[in-house]
Design a protein around this motif. Structure first.
Motif, mmCIF file in Angstrom:
data_model
loop_
_atom_site.group_PDB
_atom_site.id
_atom_site.type_symbol
_atom_site.label_atom_id
_atom_site.label_comp_id
_atom_site.label_asym_id
_atom_site.label_seq_id
_atom_site.Cartn_x
_atom_site.Cartn_y
_atom_site.Cartn_z
ATOM 1 N N SER A 1 0.861 -1.188 0.000
ATOM 2 C CA SER A 1 0.000 0.000 0.000
ATOM 3 C C SER A 1 0.895 1.234 0.000
ATOM 4 O O SER A 1 2.114 1.122 0.094
ATOM 5 C CB SER A 1 -0.834 0.041 1.281
ATOM 6 O OG SER A 1 -1.883 -0.870 1.228
ATOM 7 N N ALA A 2 0.272 2.399 -0.033
ATOM 8 C CA ALA A 2 1.009 3.657 0.121
ATOM 9 C C ALA A 2 1.308 3.863 1.608
ATOM 10 O O ALA A 2 0.542 3.387 2.459
ATOM 11 C CB ALA A 2 0.156 4.797 -0.394
ATOM 12 N N THR B 1 -1.953 8.722 0.652
ATOM 13 C CA THR B 1 -3.082 8.729 -0.294
ATOM 14 C C THR B 1 -3.949 9.976 -0.098
ATOM 15 O O THR B 1 -4.363 10.614 -1.078
ATOM 16 C CB THR B 1 -3.941 7.453 -0.109
ATOM 17 O OG1 THR B 1 -3.085 6.329 -0.157
ATOM 18 C CG2 THR B 1 -5.016 7.328 -1.174
ATOM 19 N N GLU C 1 0.925 4.201 -4.046
ATOM 20 C CA GLU C 1 1.331 2.795 -4.125
ATOM 21 C C GLU C 1 2.465 2.630 -5.134
ATOM 22 O O GLU C 1 3.400 1.862 -4.923
ATOM 23 C CB GLU C 1 0.134 1.922 -4.560
ATOM 24 C CG GLU C 1 -0.751 1.420 -3.435
ATOM 25 C CD GLU C 1 -1.581 2.467 -2.720
ATOM 26 O OE1 GLU C 1 -1.653 3.609 -3.208
ATOM 27 O OE2 GLU C 1 -2.162 2.154 -1.667
ATOM 28 N N PHE D 1 -3.916 -1.279 -5.057
ATOM 29 C CA PHE D 1 -4.918 -0.205 -5.168
ATOM 30 C C PHE D 1 -5.316 0.222 -6.588
ATOM 31 O O PHE D 1 -6.361 0.795 -6.769
ATOM 32 C CB PHE D 1 -4.416 1.016 -4.385
ATOM 33 C CG PHE D 1 -5.388 2.138 -4.178
ATOM 34 C CD1 PHE D 1 -6.741 1.913 -3.930
ATOM 35 C CD2 PHE D 1 -4.954 3.465 -4.205
ATOM 36 C CE1 PHE D 1 -7.627 2.972 -3.710
ATOM 37 C CE2 PHE D 1 -5.827 4.531 -3.992
ATOM 38 C CZ PHE D 1 -7.152 4.280 -3.742
ATOM 39 N N GLY E 1 -8.788 1.475 0.430
ATOM 40 C CA GLY E 1 -8.368 0.210 1.046
ATOM 41 C C GLY E 1 -8.211 -0.913 0.038
ATOM 42 O O GLY E 1 -8.075 -2.078 0.394
ATOM 43 N N GLY E 2 -8.216 -0.546 -1.254
ATOM 44 C CA GLY E 2 -8.305 -1.547 -2.317
ATOM 45 C C GLY E 2 -7.052 -2.370 -2.583
ATOM 46 O O GLY E 2 -7.082 -3.265 -3.437
HETATM 47 N N1 ASP Z 1 -3.730 3.651 -0.154
HETATM 48 C C1 ASP Z 1 -5.098 3.349 -0.448
HETATM 49 C C2 ASP Z 1 -5.989 3.914 0.652
HETATM 50 O O1 ASP Z 1 -5.514 4.605 1.532
HETATM 51 C C3 ASP Z 1 -5.344 1.897 -0.693
HETATM 52 C C4 ASP Z 1 -4.908 0.943 0.399
HETATM 53 O O2 ASP Z 1 -4.274 1.359 1.362
HETATM 54 O O3 ASP Z 1 -5.230 -0.240 0.291
HETATM 55 O O4 ASP Z 1 -7.166 3.723 0.600
#
Ligand code: ASP
Length: 434
Positions: A36-37, A49, A115, A168, A183-184
């Protein structure tokens, strides 16, 4: 082979990324890592993000994101130097991203770069190959995964090569960068697991699994040891945050076990998410609540005499951007619950006006501030005491029920309450049933 996904807190700073490396190095089967980021380093910190969405919002207002983007750059350069890596080769990459955002490539492009940059950085630190998900993962306009994706990934993966993959995002069928919902990255992990026929999909986060209730409400909440795909989807659907509800779809056919684990406590077993499980005494797995819902109620005598009325009404809702999550039907009435964030008050007013006039309704009303509580477990229909115990507990705690949905799913019972009673309702039901 194991596919691992590490969430935002696992890549938020150098010391976390070192833990990630230790975990990955400790089992040679871990060959594909999705990141993720960088997320929050502390409670008051900002997620990368969110900063990138803010950069895009500035550009939309006709301003440059140059100053704001410095904060994004600083997150990455700090991590790089704390990891003892060279910062210089990364600067042109950051600058290119900034220029693209300033050139107006849009919110999804901007958000996806969190990401993208994280994966480039982690790939360099690990000495692994960076595998971009644009154009491999094709995301349809409705957010579902385009089947072309499977072939694309299979062709891209070479044997014996280890990959770092950004979560993501992918691209839309026209080739433009497209993100999943928030959250993808969990979905990206599920896609890579399926496409590579992984033996396990490990989902690493900052808690030791999926809890049977929000530990902020019940401090001694237990981690669920084993749950099914359907149970995790239902629990996530009513707000349990750990695993993205859309991440089951890409993995469903393959039946790959998912293990939710804690980067900060890798020795903990975490939660196993499986296609099926032995129910035994564990009829239920958890209870959770989701707020932020609005209720649309419509009434008209002999409403259902008109053929195709539901379809016609739903089409009207769709025009105004409203997609209901739950429905209830009476003899002359319909109630739909939908996420309040889908439409502003003025849009809803206009929608109610149109509904009333076009369908000649006696009553149309929208009310915000609703919540739904879900009692989830594969054995929920087998244990007749669940309803009695939960409704008694709610009555004792003076919590008013707005609706009760039993039977539309064999894995959950949904109870409507007002938003400000949602947390009390969860506590009350948890104490009665778990
Ligand atoms: N960085 C994105 C978010 O904050 C995706 C993830 O974290 O899965 O939603």
């Amino acid at each position: 082979m194991i596919v691992c996904k590490f969430g935002g807190s696992s890549v938020a700073e150098a010391q976390q990324i070192r833990k990630v490396k230790q975990i990955v190095d400790s089992d040679p089967r871990r060959q594909i890592v999705i990141v993720s980021a960088p997320g929050k380093r502390s409670k008051d910190d900002e997620k990368v993000t969110d900063m990138l969405y803010a950069c895009n919002a500035m550009v939309q207002q006709g301003l440059s994101c140059k100053d704001l983007f410095k904060k994004v750059s600083l997150r990455y350069t700090t991590i790089l130097s704390d990891l003892g890596m060279q910062v210089k080769p990364f600067l042109p990459v950051l600058e290119e991203v900034r220029q693209m955002i300033d050139a107006g490539h849009g919110a999804e492009y901007a958000a996806s770069r969190g990401e993208y940059l994280a994966a480039r950085m982690v790939a360099a630190f690990f000495g692994w190959e960076f595998l971009d998900t644009d154009p491999l993962i094709v995301i349809n306009h409705d957010g579902t995964v385009n089947p072309q994706t499977w072939d694309n990934i299979k062709k891209a993966l070479k044997p014996k090569v280890k990959y770092i993959v950004p979560g993501f995002y992918g691209c839309d069928p026209e080739g433009k960068v497209k993100t999943f919902s928030r959250g993808g990255s969990d979905i990206t992990g599920a896609i890579l697991s399926s496409a590579s026929h992984a033996e396990t999909y490990e989902n690493w986060t900052d808690v030791s699994g999926v809890f049977s209730v929000d530990p902020r409400l019940i401090p001694d909440a237990k981690v669920i040891k084993e749950m099914t795909y359907r149970e995790v989807r239902e629990l996530a659907g009513v707000g349990a945050g750990v695993f993205h509800e859309e991440a089951i779809a890409p993995i469903l056919a393959s039946g790959i076990p998912i293990n939710v684990k804690n980067t900060n406590a890798p020795q903990d077993a975490g939660t196993m998410i499986l296609p099926t499980r032995e129910i035994g005494d564990h009829t239920l797995v958890g209870v959770s609540a989701k707020g932020g819902l609005s209720r649309l109620s419509l009434r008209k005598l002999m409403l259902f005499k008109r053929t195709g009325i539901r379809h016609a009404l739903l089409t009207m809702l769709h025009i105004f951007g409203v997609r209901p999550s739950f429905s209830l039907f009476g003899i002359d009435s319909i109630v739909w619950f939908f996420e309040s964030s889908q439409a502003s008050d003025s849009v809803l007013n206009a929608m109610c006006g149109r509904l009333k006039s076009e369908f000649d309704l006696e009553e149309v009303a929208v009310e915000s501030g609703h919540a739904v509580v879900g009692i989830v477990g594969s054995g929920v229909m087998q244990d007749s005491s669940v309803i009695a115990k939960s409704t008694t507990a709610l009555a004792t705690d003076k919590i008013t029920l707005n609706f009760f949905n039993y039977g539309s799913s064999d894995t959950s019972i949904l109870i409507g309450v007002s938003g400000n009673q949602a947390q009390d309702a969860v506590k009350s039901i948890y104490r009665a049933l778990f």
